[in-house]
Each structure stands twice: as C-alpha cells, then as structure tokens.
Design a protein around this motif. Structure first.
Motif, short mmCIF file in Angstrom:
data_model
loop_
_atom_site.label_atom_id
_atom_site.label_comp_id
_atom_site.label_asym_id
_atom_site.label_seq_id
_atom_site.Cartn_x
_atom_site.Cartn_y
_atom_site.Cartn_z
N PRO A 200 45.50 45.88 31.86
CA PRO A 200 46.95 47.47 32.88
C PRO A 200 46.07 47.77 34.01
O PRO A 200 45.22 47.82 34.55
N ASN A 201 47.39 48.14 34.60
CA ASN A 201 46.79 49.04 35.74
C ASN A 201 46.15 50.07 36.10
O ASN A 201 46.02 50.32 37.18
N SER B 198 37.86 45.69 40.96
CA SER B 198 39.03 46.12 41.17
C SER B 198 39.65 44.83 41.63
O SER B 198 41.54 44.61 41.03
N ALA B 199 40.41 44.48 42.96
CA ALA B 199 40.90 43.54 43.21
C ALA B 199 41.38 42.17 42.59
O ALA B 199 42.14 41.49 42.32
N LYS C 51 39.08 50.84 40.51
CA LYS C 51 39.43 51.09 41.57
C LYS C 51 38.43 52.76 42.38
O LYS C 51 38.33 52.39 43.50
N VAL C 52 39.05 53.27 41.63
CA VAL C 52 38.50 54.97 42.34
C VAL C 52 37.03 54.71 41.62
O VAL C 52 36.31 55.21 42.89
N SER D 21 36.24 36.48 38.04
CA SER D 21 36.24 37.84 38.47
C SER D 21 34.97 37.51 39.25
O SER D 21 34.60 38.18 40.09
N VAL D 22 34.24 37.15 38.32
CA VAL D 22 32.66 36.97 38.59
C VAL D 22 32.57 36.43 40.35
O VAL D 22 32.08 36.20 41.48
N VAL D 23 33.30 34.68 40.13
CA VAL D 23 33.72 33.55 41.33
C VAL D 23 33.58 35.23 42.38
O VAL D 23 33.31 34.43 44.01
N SER D 24 34.98 35.78 42.38
CA SER D 24 35.37 36.61 43.72
C SER D 24 34.91 37.82 43.61
O SER D 24 34.22 37.99 45.23
N VAL D 25 34.05 38.26 42.66
CA VAL D 25 32.82 39.24 42.90
C VAL D 25 32.04 38.62 44.14
O VAL D 25 31.00 39.05 45.25
#
Length: 286
Positions: A214-215, A204-205, A222-223, A193-197
């Motif tokens: 969990p979804n 959220s993505a 995301k909200v 996640s760190v790399v993507s952010v």
C-alpha cells in the motif's frame, strides 16, 4: 561457542531470523534485551496466526459439512426418490435429470469419482508448486485476501523493526525477512528490494509499483528514512497492520457465518426441491 552458534546447529527449531537476532544481541552486548524482544515478537506472531487460522476454521468446517450432507443425500436419499420419478415415465425438468444422473454416478462410480478428484487435486498442486499462482490466489480472494495481505505486511514490518532496533543492517534485515514472510509474492518483492538497496537505492523506492504494497506504507517508510527513525516507523506500521488483521478477522467471521448458512440451506433445499417437485406433480396427476 557463542549461543548463536549453538542455535545455528538446529535450523528446524531456530529460524534465520531468530539466530541473526541473537547474533545482533551478542555483538551489541544487549542479549537479554534481544531475548525479551524475541519473546514479545513470538507472542504477537503466534497470536496473529492463531486468530487468522481460527477465522478460517469455521468456514472450512461448514464447507466440509455441506459436502458430506450433499454426498449422503445423493447416495442415500435421492436414489429412492428418483425410482418413483423414473417408474412414472413422466417428463422431468432438466435440473431434476442433472440431480438424478449425479446421484447415479456417485452410487455406482463413487470410488472412481473420488480417485479422479484426488488426482486432479494432486496434478493441480504439482503444476502450481514453485509458482506464484497460490500466492496470488491467497491475496486476491475477496475479504480473505485482505486478511492475508495485512498478515504478511504485519510480519514484514514487525521483523524488520526488531532487527533494525537490534543493530542488524538494512540489507541483512530484508534478506532475513524475505525468508520468513511465507508468501512468494512478497518474497519476490523483498528479493528485488535487496538488490536495489545494495545498489544504493532507498528501501521505500524499491517498494514503489507493487499493488501488494500500500502507498501509505511506502510513504511512512520514506519518512522514516528521511528522519532516521525507520525502526520506529516500522514498529508503528507493525502495530497498525496487527490491528488491521484483527479487524479483518472480525469482518471475515461476521460475513462468512450467515453466507455459509444460507448457501448450505439453498444447496440442500435445491437438491430436494428438484426431486420432490416432480413427485408432487405425479401425485397431482394420479
């Protein structure tokens, strides 16, 4: 020297999370509020961990008692009863032979059996260290896996909401949470996640596609990102998962107690029955 620098010199006592929180408090001029938040966090974290450990102590004690009782029976009781069976020369069922042979093995080669078990346990630990095998096992054990999953999710959301609320950047918050989550599966998720952010993706993505996340958590994050209230959303998720941890603990306790008692009774009763039934047959034929 700022207090964060002094704390940084003692990594065995103050984690990266703690030190970075203090740095955020110093930079924002809200050091007193930061220490209050840290005190609340440590209290919540300690309470959750102690309750989770407490839920696992009882089944561990019952399993240990079961093993001790079975070893004592197989080494002290069964040999005396098996002498009666072997001296009669009567054919015995296969399950009785298994119990008698197991008893003979423990009585005559118990030390070697214990050494073998220790060696197997050590080799298993050595082979799986540095892998995600144990982390996967914790998460997918029936009932107990839910407890661990909720505990890790609670830790992630609680850590991140406190750091974001104290002005620590998203990237740094994820990096620090990765170090304190204490599970290789979630560490790998946060590491990716760190790399993507850093590349511009929303947090959220980066959580999509992992069964361990969990979804509902993804949608809530995301909200929070879309409304600019991610810290508040993470706080609500943290409270939710803390409550779920307590519910999981109560479920574990209520289910494990009767199951363990029944298993203990069946194990001891099965061993005794496998030896006593042939003895009763010998007495009936006499």
């Amino acid at each position: 020297m700022p207090i964060s620098g002094a704390l940084f010199k003692h990594p065995s006592l103050f984690s990266d999370f703690y030190v970075n929180m203090v740095i955020g408090g110093e930079e924002s001029g809200k050091l007193a509020e930061t220490f209050n938040a840290l005190a609340d966090y440590l209290e919540r974290s300690t309470e959750l961990i102690s309750k989770a450990r407490g839920a696992l102590i009882y089944p561990a004690f019952v399993i240990f008692t079961f093993i001790v009782v079975m070893v004592l029976m197989l080494t002290l009781v069964i040999p005396k009863l098996s002498d009666i069976i072997t001296q009669s020369g009567q054919d015995v069922p296969i399950y009785t032979k298994v119990v008698i042979e197991t008893s003979y093995l423990l009585v005559n080669y118990g030390i070697f059996v214990a050494m073998l078990l220790v060696a197997v346990a050590f080799l298993g630990w050595w082979y799986t260290r540095g892998t995600t095998f144990l982390a996967h096992t914790k998460l997918w054990i029936p009932v107990i896996g839910d407890l661990y999953r909720m505990l890790y999710l609670s830790r992630i959301t609680d850590n991140m909401h406190i750091m974001l609320a104290n002005g620590i950047s998203m990237v740094r918050s994820i990096e620090i949470t990765e170090k304190v989550v204490d599970n290789e599966i979630y560490k790998n998720i946060l590491s990716k996640s760190v790399v993507s952010v850093k590349g511009g993706a929303p947090f959220s993505a980066t959580l999509v596609g992992y069964p361990e996340i969990p979804n509902v958590m993804i949608q809530m994050v995301k909200v929070g990102e879309e409304t600019g209230e991610l810290g508040t959303i993470l706080q609500k998720l943290s409270v939710f998962y803390q409550r779920e941890v307590l519910n999981a603990i109560n479920t574990v306790i209520s289910m494990i107690e009767p199951v363990m008692i029944v298993a203990l009774g069946l194990g001891v009763g099965g061993v005794l029955a496998s030896v006593l039934i042939p003895i009763y047959q010998i007495a009936g034929n006499a």
